[in-house]
Enzyme design. Structure first.
Site, short mmCIF file in Angstrom:
data_model
loop_
_atom_site.label_atom_id
_atom_site.label_comp_id
_atom_site.label_asym_id
_atom_site.label_seq_id
_atom_site.Cartn_x
_atom_site.Cartn_y
_atom_site.Cartn_z
N TYR A 157 0.86 -1.12 0.00
CA TYR A 157 0.04 -0.07 -0.02
C TYR A 157 0.92 1.31 0.07
O TYR A 157 0.67 2.11 -0.73
CB TYR A 157 -1.07 -0.07 1.33
CG TYR A 157 -1.65 1.48 1.46
CD1 TYR A 157 -2.57 1.69 0.63
CD2 TYR A 157 -1.26 1.97 2.57
CE1 TYR A 157 -3.01 3.04 0.82
CE2 TYR A 157 -1.89 3.26 2.97
CZ TYR A 157 -2.62 3.80 1.92
OH TYR A 157 -3.34 5.02 2.33
N ALA A 158 2.02 1.29 0.80
CA ALA A 158 2.84 2.48 1.13
C ALA A 158 3.71 2.73 -0.21
O ALA A 158 3.76 3.78 -0.53
CB ALA A 158 3.64 2.34 2.25
#
Length: 340
Positions: A157-158
């Protein structure tokens, strides 16, 4: 102004769209309304936006589209010209990215590419988009500053959100598209996602069930109330990003550029221990939690703390809602919405 807000059925996007309508802007919303969590609350947000529009001097239109589909984005931009685009649509969730990375490729990379292209060809004056404090990853030097390197994400996600920042810079450089990326720090408040800690804790405490405290409850988070986030988003959107006159290629600042590009933290800049957060929920509910202590989960960042000096310098604003105040407002909304 006429503003496109993507993800306006989502938590933050809904609040941003409502704020813009209340001040008299015309808003075009775009959201796929997927089932990552129950669509019921998304539909309730959309209904409320329609009611909000009836009391606004601005217009409101909504496109139920998948932004990873170029045709869907084209449909949104048929309502051009836009003075601003605020891109908040994304596949959210840290842990879900361990299970379904393809969803993040579609929603966070392909869709963002489509938005960049549409902004470029439509001569949008300013694109503001959501990034995340999760990009700081393995960094433990706090408070987190935009001038620090963010090359060690701890989850996919990051990584996709960091990719958005880099993609935006390339468009700012090549096509002089002004872009502002906003790194949100643990947003909470009314209409919050049901899969977030505050909703889960509130639900379980009321039901007399244990709440799961990962990292044995030792997390420290820069909890930021949603109204403060919205104020920051709107102020930044209004203030068009420009080149940094002090930027140098010999010592490049990763948060600015000689292109019209910038990255800004939006956080409360007042980190709170997770146990204190739980105490605020207990106080608002008038009921004690049953605590289940568990180890740190894969991909979790133990602590977050935002340096917001750049936000202050850019738009003379910093979030300031105390956690106990924000949690009490959430609990009041939760009881009304779920009738408990």
């Amino acid at each position: 102004m006429r503003i496109l807000v993507t993800g306006n059925a989502g938590f933050i996007g809904f609040h941003v769209a409502a704020h813009l309508l209340q001040r008299g802007d015309s808003v075009v919303g775009a959201d796929v309304v997927n089932d990552y969590y129950s669509p019921a609350i998304k539909e309730s947000r959309l209904t409320l936006l329609e009611q909000c529009a009836l009391q606004s001097s601005g217009e409101y239109r909504f496109h139920r589209v998948n932004l990873a589909d170029p045709a869907g984005v084209k449909a949104c931009f048929s309502d051009c010209p836009f003075d601003r685009v605020i891109h908040l649509a994304a596949q959210a969730g840290v842990r879900y990215s361990l299970e379904n990375p393809a969803a993040y490729v579609e929603s966070n990379l392909i869709a963002f590419t489509n938005i960049l292209e549409a902004c470029r060809h439509s001569n949008v004056k300013h694109l503001t988009y959501a990034s995340t404090s999760s990009v700081y990853g393995a960094n433990t030097s706090m408070p987190f500053s935009e001038s620090q390197g963010v090359d060690h994400p701890l989850q996919f996600y990051a990584a996709t959100k960091r990719a958005n920042e880099l993609m935006a810079h390339s468009y700012s450089h090549l096509f002089r598209l002004p872009t502002s990326g906003l790194r949100f720090f643990t947003v909470y408040g009314p209409w919050g996602r049901p899969d977030m800690a505050l909703s889960l804790f509130t639900k379980n405490i009321l039901a007399g069930k244990p709440i799961k405290l990962f990292n044995n409850g030792e997390h420290v988070r820069d909890f930021t109330y949603v109204d403060d986030i919205v104020e920051g988003v709107v102020r930044v959107s209004d203030d068009i990003a420009g080149p940094d006159p002090d930027w140098t290629s010999d010592y490049p600042n990763p948060a600015t550029s000689n292109a019209p590009f910038r990255l800004l933290n939006i956080g409360n800049s007042s980190p709170v221990h997770l146990t204190e957060y739980v105490e605020a929920i207990e106080e608002a509910l008038g009921k004690k939690a049953i605590r289940e202590l568990l180890p740190l989960q894969p991909g979790d960042v133990p602590n977050t703390y935002a340096d917001v000096s750049s936000l202050m310098k850019a738009v003379a604003y910093r979030p300031n809602t105390p956690v106990r105040v924000g949690v009490a407002r959430f609990v009041e909304w939760y009881r009304q919405y779920f009738q408990v």
